[in-house]
Each structure stands twice: as C-alpha cells, then as structure tokens.
Design an enzyme around this catalytic site. Structure first.
Site, PDB file in Angstrom:
ATOM      1  N   THR A  70     -16.821 -29.873  31.824  1.00 38.02           N
ATOM      2  CA  THR A  70     -16.190 -31.054  31.965  1.00 38.02           C
ATOM      3  C   THR A  70     -15.942 -31.441  33.352  1.00 38.02           C
ATOM      4  OG1 THR A  70     -14.568 -32.217  30.842  1.00 38.02           O
ATOM      5  CG2 THR A  70     -13.896 -30.031  31.370  1.00 38.02           C
ATOM      6  N   LYS A  74     -19.813 -31.650  35.603  1.00 41.03           N
ATOM      7  CA  LYS A  74     -21.009 -31.975  34.762  1.00 41.03           C
ATOM      8  C   LYS A  74     -22.417 -32.231  35.566  1.00 41.03           C
ATOM      9  CE  LYS A  74     -18.880 -33.838  30.684  1.00 41.03           C
ATOM     10  NZ  LYS A  74     -19.114 -34.928  29.665  1.00 41.03           N
ATOM     11  N   ASP A 111     -23.610 -34.813  24.029  1.00 40.90           N
ATOM     12  CA  ASP A 111     -22.997 -35.954  23.568  1.00 40.90           C
ATOM     13  C   ASP A 111     -24.183 -36.835  22.813  1.00 40.90           C
ATOM     14  OD1 ASP A 111     -20.500 -35.670  24.632  1.00 40.90           O
ATOM     15  OD2 ASP A 111     -21.063 -36.487  26.767  1.00 40.90           O
ATOM     16  N   GLY A 139     -20.381 -45.205  32.868  1.00 43.72           N
ATOM     17  CA  GLY A 139     -20.034 -43.971  33.109  1.00 43.72           C
ATOM     18  C   GLY A 139     -21.032 -42.926  32.341  1.00 43.72           C
TER      19      GLY A 139
HETATM   20  P1  ATR Z   1     -16.741 -41.384  31.128  1.00 44.26           P
HETATM   21  O1  ATR Z   1     -17.306 -39.891  31.690  1.00 44.26           O
HETATM   22  O2  ATR Z   1     -15.923 -41.084  30.023  1.00 44.26           O
HETATM   23  O3  ATR Z   1     -17.767 -42.403  31.187  1.00 44.26           O
HETATM   24  P2  ATR Z   1     -16.387 -42.428  33.626  1.00 44.26           P
HETATM   25  O4  ATR Z   1     -17.643 -41.930  34.192  1.00 44.26           O
HETATM   26  O5  ATR Z   1     -15.143 -42.315  34.553  1.00 44.26           O
HETATM   27  O6  ATR Z   1     -15.792 -42.043  32.443  1.00 44.26           O
HETATM   28  O7  ATR Z   1     -16.473 -43.951  33.292  1.00 44.26           O
HETATM   29  C1  ATR Z   1     -15.420 -44.787  33.224  1.00 44.26           C
HETATM   30  C2  ATR Z   1     -15.860 -46.150  32.688  1.00 44.26           C
HETATM   31  O8  ATR Z   1     -14.685 -47.314  32.328  1.00 44.26           O
HETATM   32  C3  ATR Z   1     -16.730 -47.012  33.756  1.00 44.26           C
HETATM   33  O9  ATR Z   1     -17.776 -47.634  33.392  1.00 44.26           O
HETATM   34  C4  ATR Z   1     -15.560 -47.985  34.518  1.00 44.26           C
HETATM   35  O10 ATR Z   1     -16.199 -48.924  35.235  1.00 44.26           O
HETATM   36  P3  ATR Z   1     -16.573 -48.850  36.829  1.00 44.26           P
HETATM   37  O11 ATR Z   1     -17.918 -48.533  36.658  1.00 44.26           O
HETATM   38  O12 ATR Z   1     -16.430 -50.315  36.990  1.00 44.26           O
HETATM   39  O13 ATR Z   1     -15.598 -48.056  37.636  1.00 44.26           O
HETATM   40  C5  ATR Z   1     -14.885 -48.338  33.285  1.00 44.26           C
HETATM   41  N1  ATR Z   1     -13.658 -48.545  33.767  1.00 44.26           N
HETATM   42  C6  ATR Z   1     -12.417 -47.910  34.233  1.00 44.26           C
HETATM   43  N2  ATR Z   1     -11.534 -48.827  34.260  1.00 44.26           N
HETATM   44  C7  ATR Z   1     -11.823 -50.009  34.138  1.00 44.26           C
HETATM   45  C8  ATR Z   1     -11.136 -51.179  34.018  1.00 44.26           C
HETATM   46  N3  ATR Z   1      -9.674 -51.383  34.719  1.00 44.26           N
HETATM   47  N4  ATR Z   1     -11.782 -52.298  33.734  1.00 44.26           N
HETATM   48  C9  ATR Z   1     -12.926 -52.172  33.418  1.00 44.26           C
HETATM   49  N5  ATR Z   1     -13.894 -51.131  33.245  1.00 44.26           N
HETATM   50  C10 ATR Z   1     -13.169 -49.974  33.631  1.00 44.26           C
END
Ligand code: ATR
Length: 289
Positions: A70, A74, A111, A139
C-alpha cells in the site's frame, strides 16, 4: 500407511506500507485464515521508503510468502519484482506480490479484479456496451478502474480530474487510449449526459473531506453510480444518486474483492465474501459503532 498425518505448512503473508496501521487487509486475511481453518498468519509491517529493500528482504528471510503493498510503495515495489504480470504493467503499480521458492518477487495488481467483481455483483444488470462511463479522478485507483472498464468492453470512458495533466497522462498510457476522452473538471456536470455508469475514484466524500460537488441532473436514470470511497459507506454522492432512483454500488466490495486473488495465491483457497466479513469491516470503519 505409516499413520502419519500430513501437516500443512504454516504460510506467512502481510501488508507493507507507511503508515500501515489504518489498513483493513489484516482483518480481511485473518478472517479468511480462520474461516477456512488454514495454517498461516497475515501481519502489517510499517516500512519507511528509505528502508524498503532492506526491511523487505528481512521479512522474506523470516518466511513471508507474499505481501500486499500500500501507499507509498506501490510503484517502488515494481522495481524490485523479477516479474510483473499484465495487470501490474497496465495499472503501473503493484498491490500484490508472491515470493517464489528462490525468493524472487512476482508482482500483480488485483484492483482491476476488485473493481470488476464489485460492479458485477453490485449491479449485475449493468451492460458495459450500453453507453459511456464517466470516471472522476486520475490517481492510482482511477488507473485500475479505467483498465477494468476497457476490459469489460466500455467503448467510451469520459475521464475528468481536478488536475487535467494527470488525466491526460492516464489517458495516454491507457491500454486503449482512443477509448478515453479527457475533459476539464469544470465540465463534470455536463459530462454525465447519456452516461451508463458514473464512478467516483477521487477522495472527495471520504470521511474528513468535502463531499463531491456534482450536479446529477444530466445523468440518465438508468445509469449505475459507483463510489469507491467506503468510509463512510454511503457517501453524499451515493445518497443523492439513490434518491434519484439510480442503482448504486458502494466501495467496500472493491476493497474486499481485490484481496481475494492475493489470498488465493498465498494460501491456496479462493475465498468468498460473507456478510459477516462485511459487517466486521463496517464496524471497524465506524459505520456501526
Ligand atoms: P488513489 O490511489 O485512491 O487513487 P490518489 O492517487 O491520491 O488516490 O488520487 C486521489 C484523486 O482524488 C486524484 O484524482 C485527485 O485529483 P488531483 O489529481 O487533482 O490531485 C483527487 N482529489 C483529491 N482531492 C480533491 C479535491 N479537493 N477536488 C478534486 N479532486 C480531488
């Protein structure tokens, strides 16, 4: 016959991360070890990034046959694997590793399976050919969702993310880039028009964050809405979608289903998802406290 009883070898597995104490994986795998009467253990190991290789080698010397990966390891673990399967290469990250008898690491990403199974069981009537899918976020989880939808035969995936460059990078590296259309975050409300599926992969809606600001009025009433956030289980998005009559799919199932192929690879039994396990995890997430 000598009268000896064959004893099954004790299998050690676990999860590595930093931090890792929040991980639900030990609960899931320990539940299955007990349920199937297996001889084994599953533990969490907190490994800071600078100690990854050394601490991992120590765990393998201590007999770990496999592990989940995690945040934040990763991608780094990919570089330590002797072999990566198609899922790991496509998602660009490893969440499951099998250690072979020579100590070599074989990486995969479960996943895709987790997302697909959760959607299949949660919305069996969903037909991937029935229309475009809207995916919010770009993400790690979004990569798995997009690849899984490509596998299912979805012809058009509308990808929208706060940071458009992240969405463009995902689209360009997808296994079928022409099926992924990127739009700007401001267009997310209009992008729902004609969609058959909406998936939220952003962290918005998770306990402690703001709700996802999304006007659902353009979404056809037959569309399925899936939020991969599972704490809380019923996010603001899912509550609003349900009240509009949409079929909804909660996020806990993706977490549980992604664990199944990993458990099978290490312990030799393909486990099932029981109500009892879901209830236990929900109580840990604070749903039933
Ligand atoms: P995961 O592994 O669960 O996908 P991550 O890689 O941290 O987690 O991705 C988080 C996602 O939530 C991203 O798409 C992020 O957008 P950014 O690429 O712009 O960072 C999105 N996200 C997080 N906070 C956000 C917010 N306040 N508004 C819109 N999108 C958000």
């Amino acid at each position: 016959m000598t009268g000896q009883v064959a004893s099954t070898p004790f299998v050690r597995a676990g999860v590595i991360g930093h931090p890792v104490s929040h991980s639900l994986s030990p609960r899931i795998h320990s539940y299955w070890i007990k349920r199937y009467g297996l001889s084994g253990s599953y533990q969490a190991a907190d490994i800071p990034p600078e100690s990854l290789e050394g601490m991992l080698s120590a765990l393998i010397r201590r007999g770990w046959r496999g592990f989940n990966v995690t945040v934040p390891h990763k991608r780094a673990v990919m570089g330590l694997c002797a072999e990566l399967d198609d899922t790991a290469r496509r998602v660009g990250a490893v969440n499951t590793v099998v250690v072979d008898v020579r100590g070599k690491l074989h990486g995969s990403n479960t996943d895709l399976f987790g997302f697909r199974e959760n959607l299949r069981r949660g919305a069996p009537e969903f037909n991937p050919a029935s229309g475009p899918a809207v995916v919010l976020g770009a993400g790690g989880a979004a990569r798995a969702v997009v690849e899984s939808l490509i596998d299912s035969g979805v012809a058009e995936i509308r990808l929208l993310n706060r940071t458009m460059t992240h969405a463009n990078a995902l689209a360009q590296t997808a296994s079928f880039p022409s099926r992924v259309r990127v739009s700007s975050w401001e267009d997310r409300h209009a992008a729902l028009s004609g969609a058959a599926l909406l998936v939220n992969t952003t962290t918005l809606g998770m306990r402690g964050t703001s709700p996802l600001d999304l006007d659902l009025s353009a979404l056809p009433c037959e569309a399925v809405v899936n939020d991969i956030v599972y704490a809380p289980l019923m996010t603001d998005l899912l509550i609003r979608a349900q009240s509009r009559g949409h079929k909804i799919v909660t996020g806990l199932g993706m977490l549980i289903h992604q664990a199944r192929p990993a458990f099978s690879a290490w312990f030799g039994t393909f486990p099932d998802v029981t109500e009892e396990l879901c209830t236990e995890l929900l109580s840990v997430c604070g749903e039933h406290s």
